[in-house]
Design an enzyme around this catalytic site. Structure first.
Site, PDB file in Angstrom:
ATOM      1  NE  ARG A 152      -2.076  -1.520   3.484  1.00 12.86           N
ATOM      2  CZ  ARG A 152      -2.151  -2.773   3.941  1.00 12.86           C
ATOM      3  NH1 ARG A 152      -3.019  -3.603   3.437  1.00 12.86           N
ATOM      4  NH2 ARG A 152      -1.363  -3.189   4.914  1.00 12.86           N
ATOM      5  CB  VAL A 153       3.268   2.755   2.441  1.00 11.97           C
ATOM      6  CG1 VAL A 153       4.094   4.036   2.496  1.00 11.97           C
ATOM      7  CG2 VAL A 153       2.289   2.705   3.610  1.00 11.97           C
ATOM      8  CG  ASP A 172       6.538  -6.752  -2.796  1.00 11.88           C
ATOM      9  OD1 ASP A 172       6.429  -7.971  -2.495  1.00 11.88           O
ATOM     10  OD2 ASP A 172       5.852  -5.869  -2.267  1.00 11.88           O
ATOM     11  CB  ALA A 232       8.888   0.587   6.580  1.00 10.85           C
ATOM     12  CG  ASP A 257       8.642   8.523  10.617  1.00 10.11           C
ATOM     13  OD1 ASP A 257       8.717   9.521  11.372  1.00 10.11           O
ATOM     14  OD2 ASP A 257       7.588   7.879  10.455  1.00 10.11           O
ATOM     15  CD  GLU A 262       9.011   4.146  17.800  1.00  8.05           C
ATOM     16  OE1 GLU A 262       8.082   4.639  18.440  1.00  8.05           O
ATOM     17  OE2 GLU A 262       9.055   4.135  16.543  1.00  8.05           O
ATOM     18  CG  HIS A 280       6.610   5.970  14.509  1.00  2.83           C
ATOM     19  ND1 HIS A 280       6.721   4.738  15.097  1.00  2.83           N
ATOM     20  CD2 HIS A 280       5.776   5.782  13.446  1.00  2.83           C
ATOM     21  CE1 HIS A 280       5.999   3.853  14.427  1.00  2.83           C
ATOM     22  NE2 HIS A 280       5.419   4.471  13.417  1.00  2.83           N
ATOM     23  CB  ALA A 283       0.439   7.107  10.742  1.00  2.00           C
TER      24      ALA A 283
HETATM   25  P1  NAD Z   1       1.703  -3.699   3.015  1.00  2.00           P
HETATM   26  O1  NAD Z   1       1.510  -5.011   3.697  1.00  2.00           O
HETATM   27  O2  NAD Z   1       0.612  -3.141   2.170  1.00  2.00           O
HETATM   28  O3  NAD Z   1       3.022  -3.751   2.127  1.00  2.00           O
HETATM   29  C1  NAD Z   1       4.187  -4.399   2.509  1.00  2.00           C
HETATM   30  C2  NAD Z   1       4.815  -4.971   1.265  1.00  2.00           C
HETATM   31  O4  NAD Z   1       6.103  -5.479   1.605  1.00  2.00           O
HETATM   32  C3  NAD Z   1       4.021  -6.139   0.660  1.00  2.00           C
HETATM   33  O5  NAD Z   1       3.719  -5.865  -0.697  1.00  2.00           O
HETATM   34  C4  NAD Z   1       4.963  -7.329   0.800  1.00  2.00           C
HETATM   35  O6  NAD Z   1       4.851  -8.233  -0.282  1.00  2.00           O
HETATM   36  C5  NAD Z   1       6.308  -6.634   0.807  1.00  2.00           C
HETATM   37  N1  NAD Z   1       7.388  -7.438   1.370  1.00  2.00           N
HETATM   38  C6  NAD Z   1       7.343  -8.297   2.419  1.00  2.00           C
HETATM   39  N2  NAD Z   1       8.564  -8.858   2.617  1.00  2.00           N
HETATM   40  C7  NAD Z   1       9.391  -8.326   1.680  1.00  2.00           C
HETATM   41  C8  NAD Z   1      10.769  -8.492   1.373  1.00  2.00           C
HETATM   42  N3  NAD Z   1      11.555  -9.331   2.071  1.00  2.00           N
HETATM   43  N4  NAD Z   1      11.288  -7.776   0.337  1.00  2.00           N
HETATM   44  C9  NAD Z   1      10.516  -6.928  -0.377  1.00  2.00           C
HETATM   45  N5  NAD Z   1       9.195  -6.749  -0.141  1.00  2.00           N
HETATM   46  C10 NAD Z   1       8.644  -7.427   0.883  1.00  2.00           C
HETATM   47  O7  NAD Z   1       2.079  -2.671   4.190  1.00  2.00           O
HETATM   48  P2  NAD Z   1       1.941  -1.078   4.128  1.00  2.00           P
HETATM   49  O8  NAD Z   1       0.630  -0.677   4.678  1.00  2.00           O
HETATM   50  O9  NAD Z   1       2.378  -0.612   2.800  1.00  2.00           O
HETATM   51  O10 NAD Z   1       3.041  -0.671   5.227  1.00  2.00           O
HETATM   52  C11 NAD Z   1       4.410  -0.820   4.922  1.00  2.00           C
HETATM   53  C12 NAD Z   1       5.253  -0.558   6.154  1.00  2.00           C
HETATM   54  O11 NAD Z   1       5.110   0.795   6.556  1.00  2.00           O
HETATM   55  C13 NAD Z   1       4.893  -1.391   7.390  1.00  2.00           C
HETATM   56  O12 NAD Z   1       6.072  -1.702   8.073  1.00  2.00           O
HETATM   57  C14 NAD Z   1       4.053  -0.427   8.227  1.00  2.00           C
HETATM   58  O13 NAD Z   1       4.044  -0.758   9.577  1.00  2.00           O
HETATM   59  C15 NAD Z   1       4.801   0.852   7.956  1.00  2.00           C
HETATM   60  N6  NAD Z   1       4.058   2.083   8.194  1.00  2.00           N
HETATM   61  C16 NAD Z   1       4.715   3.046   8.881  1.00  2.00           C
HETATM   62  C17 NAD Z   1       4.082   4.237   9.097  1.00  2.00           C
HETATM   63  C18 NAD Z   1       4.779   5.313   9.885  1.00  2.00           C
HETATM   64  O14 NAD Z   1       4.143   5.980  10.678  1.00  2.00           O
HETATM   65  N7  NAD Z   1       6.062   5.506   9.711  1.00  2.00           N
HETATM   66  C19 NAD Z   1       2.770   4.457   8.642  1.00  2.00           C
HETATM   67  C20 NAD Z   1       2.149   3.431   7.902  1.00  2.00           C
HETATM   68  C21 NAD Z   1       2.828   2.238   7.679  1.00  2.00           C
HETATM   69  C1  MLT Z   2       1.692   1.955  11.328  1.00  2.00           C
HETATM   70  O1  MLT Z   2       2.293   0.868  11.261  1.00  2.00           O
HETATM   71  O2  MLT Z   2       0.482   2.060  11.092  1.00  2.00           O
HETATM   72  C2  MLT Z   2       2.455   3.175  11.652  1.00  2.00           C
HETATM   73  O3  MLT Z   2       3.709   2.932  12.149  1.00  2.00           O
HETATM   74  C3  MLT Z   2       1.735   4.257  12.326  1.00  2.00           C
HETATM   75  C4  MLT Z   2       1.449   4.061  13.775  1.00  2.00           C
HETATM   76  O4  MLT Z   2       2.210   3.459  14.489  1.00  2.00           O
HETATM   77  O5  MLT Z   2       0.402   4.515  14.226  1.00  2.00           O
END
Ligand code: NAD
Ligand code: MLT
Length: 337
Positions: A152-153, A172, A232, A257, A262, A280, A283
């Site tokens: 997604r991200v 991926d 991530a 981030d 932390e 962090h 989001a």
């Molecule tokens: P998602 O599950 O939609 O996407 C993750 C992707 O990673 C998937 O497509 C998966 O196939 C791929 N993947 C898994 N293992 C892999 C590998 N070894 N090599 C390459 N690709 C691989 O998740 P998302 O919603 O896109 O979130 C992604 C990350 O961002 C998560 O760790 C989530 O916790 C983090 N996140 C952080 C924040 C923040 O506040 N910083 C906000 C939202 C999400």
């Molecule tokens: C998440 O995985 O959704 C983000 O890191 C954001 C949060 O922790 O709220």
């Protein structure tokens, strides 16, 4: 009888109101609990709502005698022992999608902040200096961005980077060919991707497979002067290897981030001018926080009232003897069998 909900981290008011509107629900907010506090509080509750800071360990889950649902307002679940919850018949659910755009926008901001030295120039000017030469940057136009994790991200970052006329490539192993074609992105394995990129942005979950995915060897495969962005999860990059590569000039910069630990105040990374750090914040927008709060509140209500399980990430071994009407097994899409 009332369903008792423990909200263990700040949640947008709209989500809290959603729970409080229900006469059969009693929502309590208690923040900053350590493992011991959680262990002593948790036996009272039917549902626990968290973000990323609360560690829901095996011991917390074992103490949770009436807990039926753990709801994560957000995506990452590396702070929850899902296996222990599954054994105990507790549904673990998150809110995928609610903060995707915010996380993608934060990543793009980090790429641009790194390229144009915005945080450093801002700090310098506020200290009374007018240093235009020192903060000369680089364009992102025409540069190659490598995305690891095109979920997604990652996909939203890709679309926005294409708008900045970057060349976007990705790695991926789980993505479908059709999705990659839709996005118009070249797909490579990690070893093929690393030598090509000017910017490397990480977007995988933190799992045993992705812990230290980018370490000394991977960095050695990258171009001299490349930059790394991690919005991530901490732990996907080996921070010691990253520090050495920045110190030696192999990498030009990093924007983080998220951290192995932390509040990384004692990390040597904090000392480096070439590193941009945020606490962090991926989001942390009004919109994302409202969405994830409302989503998790509605999901918990629906689960406890026995209507529907949405966004469950586990299939609890048994939920028998609970009073919530979540029948014996629940599949990933929330269909009850
Ligand atoms: P998602 O599950 O939609 O996407 C993750 C992707 O990673 C998937 O497509 C998966 O196939 C791929 N993947 C898994 N293992 C892999 C590998 N070894 N090599 C390459 N690709 C691989 O998740 P998302 O919603 O896109 O979130 C992604 C990350 O961002 C998560 O760790 C989530 O916790 C983090 N996140 C952080 C924040 C923040 O506040 N910083 C906000 C939202 C999400
Ligand atoms: C998440 O995985 O959704 C983000 O890191 C954001 C949060 O922790 O709220």
């Amino acid at each position: 009888m009332k369903w008792k909900i423990l909200i263990a981290e700040p949640l947008d008011e709209e989500g809290i109101n959603r729970l409080r509107e229900k006469r059969t629900f009693e929502a309590t907010q208690k923040f900053g609990m350590c493992e011991e506090d959680l262990i002593s509080s948790i036996p009272e509750y039917d549902a626990l709502i968290i973000r990323s800071e609360t560690k829901v360990t095996d011991s917390v889950i074992n103490a949770a005698s009436r807990l039926k649902v753990i709801g994560r307002a957000g995506v990452g679940l590396d702070n929850v022992d899902i296996e222990a919850a599954t054994r105990k018949g507790i549904v673990v659910m998150n809110t995928p999608g609610g903060n995707t755009v915010s996380a993608a926008e934060h990543t793009i901001s980090m790429i641009l902040a790194l390229s144009r030295n915005i945080p450093q120039a801002n700090a310098s000017l506020k200290e009374g200096r007018w240093d235009r030469k020192k903060f000369q940057g680089t364009e992102v136009y025409g540069k190659t961005l490598g995305i690891v994790g095109l979920g997604r991200v990652g996909s939203e970052v890709a679309r926005r980077a294409q708008g900045l006329e970057m060349k976007v490539i990705a790695c991926d192993p789980l993505i479908s060919k059709q999705r990659v074609q839709e996005l118009g992105i070249g797909l490579f394995n990690l070893e093929q991707l690393l030598p090509q990129v000017d910017y490397l942005s990480l977007h995988t979950p933190l799992t045993p497979q992705t812990r230290n995915l980018i370490g000394e060897r991977e960095i050695s495969l990258m171009k001299e002067g490349a930059r790394i962005i991690n919005c991530a999860r901490g732990g996907i990059i080996d921070e010691e290897a990253l520090y050495r590569a920045l110190k030696e000039g192999k990498l030009k910069g990093a924007a983080l981030d998220v951290f192995e630990k932390e509040k990384p105040f004692s990390s040597p990374l904090v000392e480096l001018d070439s590193v941009v750090l945020t606490p962090h914040l991926g989001a942390s927008t009004e919109e994302a926080q409202r969405r994830v709060a409302v989503d998790i509140a509605s999901q918990v209500i629906d689960a406890l009232e026995g209507r529907e399980i949405r966004n469950a990430v586990n299939v609890p071994i048994s939920t028998s003897d609970t009073e919530i009407g979540i029948e014996k097994t629940i599949d990933r899409k929330g269909n009850q069998e």
